[in-house]
Design a protein around this motif. Structure first.
Motif, PDB file in Angstrom:
ATOM      1  N   HIS A  26       0.836  -1.198   0.000  1.00 25.91           N
ATOM      2  CA  HIS A  26       0.000   0.000   0.000  1.00 25.91           C
ATOM      3  C   HIS A  26       0.874   1.253   0.000  1.00 25.91           C
ATOM      4  N   GLU A  27       1.962   1.234   0.765  1.00 23.55           N
ATOM      5  CA  GLU A  27       2.876   2.375   0.767  1.00 23.55           C
ATOM      6  C   GLU A  27       3.512   2.553  -0.611  1.00 23.55           C
ATOM      7  N   HIS A  30       0.981   4.234  -3.050  1.00 20.88           N
ATOM      8  CA  HIS A  30       0.771   5.652  -2.792  1.00 20.88           C
ATOM      9  C   HIS A  30       2.058   6.466  -2.952  1.00 20.88           C
ATOM     10  N   ARG A  33       1.908   7.268  -6.545  1.00 19.79           N
ATOM     11  CA  ARG A  33       0.955   8.360  -6.765  1.00 19.79           C
ATOM     12  C   ARG A  33       1.514   9.701  -6.288  1.00 19.79           C
ATOM     13  N   SER A  34       2.296   9.690  -5.211  1.00 21.96           N
ATOM     14  CA  SER A  34       2.926  10.924  -4.751  1.00 21.96           C
ATOM     15  C   SER A  34       3.939  11.431  -5.776  1.00 21.96           C
ATOM     16  N   ASN A  41       1.106  16.612  -2.489  1.00 22.59           N
ATOM     17  CA  ASN A  41       1.631  15.838  -1.368  1.00 22.59           C
ATOM     18  C   ASN A  41       2.746  16.589  -0.646  1.00 22.59           C
ATOM     19  N   ASP A  70      -5.261   7.951  -8.659  1.00 26.52           N
ATOM     20  CA  ASP A  70      -6.209   8.137  -7.555  1.00 26.52           C
ATOM     21  C   ASP A  70      -7.196   6.978  -7.578  1.00 26.52           C
ATOM     22  N   VAL A  73      -7.248   0.740  -6.153  1.00 25.91           N
ATOM     23  CA  VAL A  73      -5.917   0.131  -6.125  1.00 25.91           C
ATOM     24  C   VAL A  73      -6.056  -1.344  -6.494  1.00 25.91           C
ATOM     25  N   SER A 215      -0.908   4.717   7.206  1.00 22.19           N
ATOM     26  CA  SER A 215      -0.142   4.940   5.976  1.00 22.19           C
ATOM     27  C   SER A 215       0.598   6.263   6.056  1.00 22.19           C
ATOM     28  N   ALA A 218      -0.579   7.898   2.217  1.00 23.14           N
ATOM     29  CA  ALA A 218      -1.979   8.183   1.893  1.00 23.14           C
ATOM     30  C   ALA A 218      -2.384   9.550   2.444  1.00 23.14           C
ATOM     31  N   ARG A 219      -3.122  10.318   1.642  1.00 22.11           N
ATOM     32  CA  ARG A 219      -3.577  11.646   2.075  1.00 22.11           C
ATOM     33  C   ARG A 219      -4.960  11.590   2.723  1.00 22.11           C
ATOM     34  N   SER A 222      -9.018   5.179   2.851  1.00 19.88           N
ATOM     35  CA  SER A 222      -9.494   4.298   1.785  1.00 19.88           C
ATOM     36  C   SER A 222      -9.837   2.959   2.414  1.00 19.88           C
TER      37      SER A 222
END
Length: 326
Positions: A26-27, A30, A33-34, A41, A70, A73, A215, A218-219, A222
């Motif tokens: 998961h990290e 994201h 995505r960052s 971010n 976004d 996932v 996370s 993550a912003r 989810s």
């Protein structure tokens, strides 16, 4: 905008139904995505300044296409979160991901894509065996370049968050902990509710429980709700500042001067509860020396010890976790 809620239904006041986990995959998603949208971010800017110069571009672009920028996932990129999930173990699972499940995930991404991205995803679906191999290789390359060097710091932040949340459960109750996760999260006697922008659902967690996963990247919150996956709620971790990524050399040196190198090595070894002999093995110390350091750390309330059968198990306290996290 219509308020959308995902409601995780639990047995009334069932504390045992909720547990915590960590998800390296998961990290990774994201983090990609960052890198794709750095302006959104700001808490990652320190890490981004380092990562952008070393990220392997072809691998990153492939992974960016697969995960999107976004929303949804693909499940095959991550494993069920747990307290001791090893990044290498998760990478191995990606390399042997079940092809039917991967194809379903990629088709979901196709439905959410257009233009060149959609064309690239359809090309991956043309040859699932090759797609699995190249996606796994790309994930390994990006992980090794931009996350592996910072994983120890990132993991400390995640574990410190879990320890802090667990302490709230013991002092103020599970409801106080859940409502403090994020402004989008609410708690009642028999459910955890999460406000989202695109999805609403009621999930019966009876017999399965709910996993809470902090996370760094993550912003916002989810969820995972679709069987057979474990119901999961991801939320932004506590203590994430722009310099979270920095190599802890100066911090470790200062702790070494404060505690002594031997006691620091013992405290660092206690990522999970260990016996005295296991601590000695992990640190290369004699058992008597390890026992002496453990006693000093326990007196300082940096660790706690409890008997389990014939062994004495030692673990960090919230104060010990906070000290290491800086």
């Amino acid at each position: 905008m219509h308020r959308k809620l995902v409601e995780f239904r639990l047995r009334p006041d069932d504390v045992s139904a909720i547990r915590f986990g960590i998800s390296p995959g998961h990290e990774l998603v994201h983090a990609v995505r960052s890198l794709a949208r750095p302006a959104e971010n700001p808490l990652q800017w320190g890490w981004l300044r380092q990562a952008r110069d070393v990220v392997p571009r072809p691998a990153f672009e492939l992974l960016r296409t697969v995960v999107g920028e976004d929303g949804y996932v693909p499940d095959f990129l991550t494993s069920e979160p747990s307290w001791d999930l090893d990044p290498a173990e998760e990478a191995a699972r990606r390399r042997r991901a079940r092809l039917p499940g991967m194809q379903v995930d990629l088709r979901k991404r196709v439905d959410r894509s257009a233009g060149r991205e959609r064309t690239a995803l359809l090309r991956l679906l043309d040859d699932p065996h090759r797609a699995r191999a190249v996606i796994a290789e790309a994930a390994d390359a990006v992980w090794d370049a931009v996350l592996a060097p910072s994983w120890s710091q990132l993991e400390r932040v995640l574990r410190a968050d879990i320890v802090a949340r667990t302490r709230v459960v013991t002092t103020a109750g599970i409801g106080a902990m859940a409502t403090a996760l994020h402004p989008a999260v609410d708690w009642s006697a028999d459910s955890v509710r999460v406000e989202l922008t695109r999805h609403e659902e009621t999930v019966d967690c009876t017999g399965r429980g709910l996993v809470l996963v902090p996370s760094v990247f993550a912003r916002r919150c989810s969820v995972i709700t679709e069987p057979p996956a474990q119901p999961t709620l991801f939320y932004p971790a506590l203590g994430v500042a722009e310099d979270w990524h920095r190599e802890g050399v100066a911090h470790a040196a200062a702790l070494g001067r404060l505690l002594g190198e031997g006691r620091l090595s013992v405290l660092l070894a206690l990522r999970e509860p260990l016996s005295t002999s296991a601590v000695a093995t992990a640190t290369g110390l004699a058992i008597a020396t390890a026992s002496h350091h453990l006693s000093a750390l326990r007196d300082a309330r940096l660790i706690t010890s409890r008997r389990s059968g014939q062994r004495m198990l030692h673990a960090r306290t919230p104060l010990g976790e906070a000290l290491l996290a800086g």
